[in-house]
Design a protein around this motif. Structure first.
Motif, PDB file in Angstrom:
ATOM      1  N   SER A  15       0.876  -1.173   0.000  1.00 20.99           N
ATOM      2  CA  SER A  15       0.000   0.000   0.000  1.00 20.99           C
ATOM      3  C   SER A  15       0.912   1.222   0.000  1.00 20.99           C
ATOM      4  N   MET A  32      -9.935   2.852   0.215  1.00 17.69           N
ATOM      5  CA  MET A  32      -8.913   1.824   0.078  1.00 17.69           C
ATOM      6  C   MET A  32      -8.290   1.491   1.429  1.00 17.69           C
ATOM      7  N   TYR A  35     -10.681  -0.655   3.267  1.00 16.64           N
ATOM      8  CA  TYR A  35     -10.698  -1.987   2.652  1.00 16.64           C
ATOM      9  C   TYR A  35      -9.532  -2.834   3.160  1.00 16.64           C
ATOM     10  N   HIS A 116      -2.326  -2.991  -3.741  1.00 23.84           N
ATOM     11  CA  HIS A 116      -3.513  -2.132  -3.717  1.00 23.84           C
ATOM     12  C   HIS A 116      -3.163  -0.803  -4.376  1.00 23.84           C
ATOM     13  N   TYR A 117      -3.802  -0.538  -5.522  1.00 22.84           N
ATOM     14  CA  TYR A 117      -3.546   0.632  -6.366  1.00 22.84           C
ATOM     15  C   TYR A 117      -2.354   0.312  -7.269  1.00 22.84           C
ATOM     16  N   THR A 136      -5.483  -5.364  -6.775  1.00 23.15           N
ATOM     17  CA  THR A 136      -6.737  -4.632  -6.681  1.00 23.15           C
ATOM     18  C   THR A 136      -6.443  -3.185  -7.031  1.00 23.15           C
ATOM     19  N   HIS A 138      -8.641  -0.494  -7.205  1.00 23.73           N
ATOM     20  CA  HIS A 138      -9.450   0.489  -6.449  1.00 23.73           C
ATOM     21  C   HIS A 138      -9.958   1.611  -7.350  1.00 23.73           C
ATOM     22  N   THR A 139      -9.103   2.242  -8.108  1.00 18.62           N
ATOM     23  CA  THR A 139      -9.534   3.146  -9.180  1.00 18.62           C
ATOM     24  C   THR A 139      -8.579   2.945 -10.345  1.00 18.62           C
ATOM     25  N   ASN A 176     -14.201  -5.043  -7.316  1.00 22.49           N
ATOM     26  CA  ASN A 176     -15.270  -4.928  -6.331  1.00 22.49           C
ATOM     27  C   ASN A 176     -16.646  -5.339  -6.851  1.00 22.49           C
ATOM     28  N   THR A 312     -15.196   2.795  -7.654  1.00 24.63           N
ATOM     29  CA  THR A 312     -15.185   1.365  -7.921  1.00 24.63           C
ATOM     30  C   THR A 312     -16.233   0.639  -7.080  1.00 24.63           C
TER      31      THR A 312
END
Length: 405
Positions: A15, A32, A35, A116-117, A136, A138-139, A176, A312
């Motif tokens: 992250s 995020m 999450y 993540h991202y 993932t 996320h956007t 998601n 998302t």
């Protein structure tokens, strides 16, 4: 690095640009962060053989260090001297350095990686090119660019290219919603064999409906208390709410609380605009708060608004529903699945002040309908738990770990 028992699973979570321990609604922290935090806590409770190391880059000038996230999980905050004080947009250049710092800090070799991202995914791939990667987003750049609103900047080509690389190289792409899966196919050429739809959850021990009607949530058809929670920025759309309030009929008295801070001047501009429109007493700005405090804010609200140009999923919308509060949200992306239109909230097709004013007025003037939406939302959200999210993620991690030679 220490060797792990053969039946254990050691997960490295990346992250890079924000810590899961950061306060949502402040700076770059948002859904995020929630999450990662909630899904990991649920995973650790579910799988006693799981251990986790989370890696994040600290750019605020504070020291490096290691914190805990429940039992068997460490959060390593790493510092790169040249990256101190930089914004998220400046971080792509530091992906190789961050990956190198992760390898130096890690206490065990990972079984599986979860990025993540897009920044995190590329760093994970750089650090451990031969370990299975779960990604993932996320956007995504493509989704955001497709729905740009006024005041929003185009995402750079570098980001799209990085996301495209991750789609091609990740072992599994966790999305998601089915809508997000369609976007990944359309914009990035993702294949079904790598896509896995896993809905986020809600912590119903924190977000639950009130047993009484509060002083603010009275069921009035002329007054209402509206809440926006999240990072105030053009993409999230609180400016639409300020403009919409100015268009409401004079007999309606609607107040708006904006909960969150961006670190820039955006929210101050909102307050100045509210003054210009004669809404100085109706619009207030609050700081981001803990989940427990936020749940209480939601329970006392008549309506929670999510006027984003893209999402998302939209955890705020789900958490508000879990508190028994009606939601108005943009009819875009994951919000279409987070909110059941006409059942737990209202989805607004046009992202204009006029359209939002109409939606707000329709709920204010129909308190029975509004309260019914809240009740249905609480019932629906209560069935969407982080334990379900964790079970699905654990299956993926285990399958990928067993598939390694």
């Amino acid at each position: 690095m220490a060797q792990q028992p053969s039946d254990s699973l050691h997960l490295h979570v990346f992250s890079m640009h924000t810590s899961p321990l950061a306060q949502p609604g402040r700076g770059d922290a948002g859904g995020m962060n929630v999450y990662i935090d909630r899904s990991l806590r649920a995973l650790l409770a579910l799988d006693p053989a799981l251990t986790v190391e989370v890696f994040t880059l600290r750019t605020d000038g504070g020291p490096s260090g290691t914190d805990t996230l429940g039992e068997r999980a460490q959060v390593h905050s790493l510092v790169l001297p040249r990256a101190v004080g930089l914004a998220k947009a400046d971080l792509p250049a530091f992906i190789p350095d961050f990956a190198r710092a992760v390898r130096e800090k890690a206490t065990r070799e990972p079984s599986v990686l979860h990025g993540h991202y897009w920044l995190s995914g590329l760093a994970a791939r750089e650090a451990y090119p031969h370990i299975p990667l779960v990604q993932t987003m996320h956007t995504t750049a493509a989704a955001k660019n497709a729905r740009l609103g006024e005041g929003e900047s185009t995402e750079p080509a570098e980001r799209w290219e990085g996301e495209k690389q991750l789609v091609e190289e990740a072992a599994t792409l966790v999305v998601n919603t089915k809508f997000e899966a369609d976007q990944m196919r359309r914009y990035y050429g993702a294949t079904d064999d790598r896509l896995c739809v896993i809905n986020p959850g809600v912590d119903t021990s924190i977000f639950y409906p009130s047993t009484r009607v509060s002083a603010l949530n009275t069921g009035s058809d002329t007054t209402a208390h509206l809440v926006f929670a999240g990072r105030p920025q053009p993409l999230k759309g609180p400016h639409l709410l300020v403009e919409a309030l100015a268009l409401l009929p004079e007999d309606l008295q609607v107040s708006l609380d904006i909960m969150g801070r961006s670190g820039g001047t955006y929210e101050q501009d909102l307050l100045e605009r509210a003054q210009q429109l004669g809404l100085g007493q109706a619009v207030t700005l609050g700081s981001s708060v803990s989940a427990v405090e936020l749940a209480d804010v939601f329970r006392r609200a008549d309506i929670v608004a999510c006027p984003s140009s893209s999402e998302t999923f939209g955890l705020v919308a789900l958490e508000a529903q879990a508190c028994g509060t009606a939601v108005i949200a943009s009819k875009v992306d994951g919000l279409v699945e987070a909110v059941a239109d006409g059942l737990t909230g209202i989805l607004v097709t046009e992202r204009t002040p006029h359209a939002w004013a109409q939606a707000i007025e329709s709920l204010v003037r129909n308190p029975d309908f509004r309260l019914g939406l809240g009740a249905a939302g609480a019932a629906r959200a209560g069935r969407m738990t982080w334990e379900q999210t964790a079970r699905a993620l654990d299956r993926i991690y285990r399958q990928l770990s067993l598939a390694q030679p």
